[in-house]
Design an enzyme around this catalytic site. Structure first.
Site, PDB file in Angstrom:
ATOM      1  N   ALA A  82       0.845  -1.185   0.000  1.00 25.06           N
ATOM      2  CA  ALA A  82       0.000   0.000   0.000  1.00 25.06           C
ATOM      3  C   ALA A  82       0.887   1.243   0.000  1.00 25.06           C
ATOM      4  O   ALA A  82       2.095   1.167   0.222  1.00 25.06           O
ATOM      5  CB  ALA A  82      -0.914  -0.007   1.219  1.00 25.06           C
TER       6      ALA A  82
ATOM      7  N   GLU B 290      -1.535  -9.474  -0.972  1.00 22.17           N
ATOM      8  CA  GLU B 290      -2.950  -9.727  -0.692  1.00 22.17           C
ATOM      9  C   GLU B 290      -3.776  -9.683  -1.976  1.00 22.17           C
ATOM     10  O   GLU B 290      -4.720 -10.467  -2.152  1.00 22.17           O
ATOM     11  CB  GLU B 290      -3.472  -8.705   0.319  1.00 22.17           C
ATOM     12  CG  GLU B 290      -2.878  -8.903   1.704  1.00 22.17           C
ATOM     13  CD  GLU B 290      -3.408  -7.891   2.712  1.00 22.17           C
ATOM     14  OE1 GLU B 290      -4.221  -8.275   3.561  1.00 22.17           O
ATOM     15  OE2 GLU B 290      -3.007  -6.706   2.622  1.00 22.17           O
TER      16      GLU B 290
ATOM     17  N   GLY C 277      -0.178  -5.240   0.704  1.00 25.03           N
ATOM     18  CA  GLY C 277      -1.399  -5.238  -0.084  1.00 25.03           C
ATOM     19  C   GLY C 277      -1.219  -5.829  -1.463  1.00 25.03           C
ATOM     20  O   GLY C 277      -2.176  -6.345  -2.061  1.00 25.03           O
TER      21      GLY C 277
ATOM     22  N   GLU D 278       3.628  -6.100   7.257  1.00 20.48           N
ATOM     23  CA  GLU D 278       2.864  -5.092   8.006  1.00 20.48           C
ATOM     24  C   GLU D 278       3.239  -4.976   9.480  1.00 20.48           C
ATOM     25  O   GLU D 278       3.178  -3.881  10.054  1.00 20.48           O
ATOM     26  CB  GLU D 278       1.352  -5.385   7.879  1.00 20.48           C
ATOM     27  CG  GLU D 278       0.751  -5.031   6.530  1.00 20.48           C
ATOM     28  CD  GLU D 278       0.867  -6.130   5.494  1.00 20.48           C
ATOM     29  OE1 GLU D 278       0.216  -6.027   4.443  1.00 20.48           O
ATOM     30  OE2 GLU D 278       1.626  -7.103   5.739  1.00 20.48           O
TER      31      GLU D 278
END
Length: 257
Positions: A66, A115, A112, A135
């Site tokens: 992200a 993911e 992300g 993270e």
């Protein structure tokens, strides 16, 4: 529709979605998420599209996480909304897509980005790819379904090791533990993903959609996957594709789905 951070094109029944922020290693900022949602909805309603490939621009990254700069000033409520948005896109539009979605991982797939790949139905990676969920090193945890999907794919122990250490793994290690379907030379990656989709396109579209739904049901608490399989199996018996497939088999010809 014009996109700032994505490239979108359709060719030979494949929708190509390319995260196009190479200078930021294709990091997923909120605008990119919004554009990703729009392209997935466009591909879903386009009857010419039979399958989707998601990849990253450039040679370094698929999606390297992200955009952390956007996290700095988020309130708890705003962070929850962001996570919910990611869950909706990754679950409703990718994982539950009736059309096969394949991630072509051409470099770093972190946070992300991993993911996003985990939500796809299959993951093919270039040999230089690095995978991880870092993270916890930021005081966070994966927020777009990573804790659940990684566990489903590789098991609780390996998922916890990756998440709690925040360590990266190679594409080959991802292949060994069941996270990656195939590892290829970078020059061969897209050709192989296209080849796999073309093989799928040669099969019954109604059966492919039903199979995706039945496999998805195996990880859902609200549906009995076995019953979903039984229902789809019965429903397919009255389809044109079933009649065509059986006739082609019995007459020793290629089916025309």
């Amino acid at each position: 529709m014009e996109y700032q951070h994505l490239l979108y094109q359709v060719d030979k029944h494949i929708a190509y979605i390319t995260i196009n922020r190479a200078s930021a290693l294709n990091a997923l900022n909120q605008q990119t998420l919004t554009e990703l949602e729009a392209t997935l909805l466009e591909a879903k309603k386009d009857h010419d599209v039979k399958g989707i490939i998601i990849t990253g621009a450039g040679e370094k990254a698929f999606v390297a996480g992200a955009d952390i700069k956007e996290f700095v000033d988020l309130s708890e409520a705003e962070a929850k909304l962001l996570s919910q948005k990611g869950h909706y896109i990754f679950t409703e539009l990718i994982e539950q897509s009736p059309k096969p979605v394949i991630a072509a991982i051409n470099g770093f797939a972190l946070g992300g980005g991993l993911e996003l790949a985990l939500a796809c139905h299959m993951r093919f990676a270039s040999a230089n790819a690095k995978l991880g969920l870092p993270e916890v090193s930021l005081g966070l945890l994966p927020g777009y379904g990573g804790t659940q999907r990684l566990t489903q794919l590789v098991g609780r122990g390996r998922a916890l090791q990756m998440i709690l250490t925040a360590d990266l793994i190679s594409a080959e290690e991802g292949l060994r533990i069941g996270l990656i379907n195939e590892v290829l030379d970078a020059a061969d990656l897209m050709n192989r993903v296209e080849e796999v989709l073309e093989r799928i396109f040669s099969r019954s579209g109604t059966a492919v959609t039903a199979a995706i739904d039945a496999v998805n049901a195996s990880n859902e608490q609200t549906r009995d996957g076995y019953q979903v399989e039984i229902n789809h199996f019965a429903e397919l018996f009255v389809t044109r594709d079933f009649k065509e497939g059986v006739d082609a088999f019995l007459t020793k010809r290629k089916p025309n789905f």
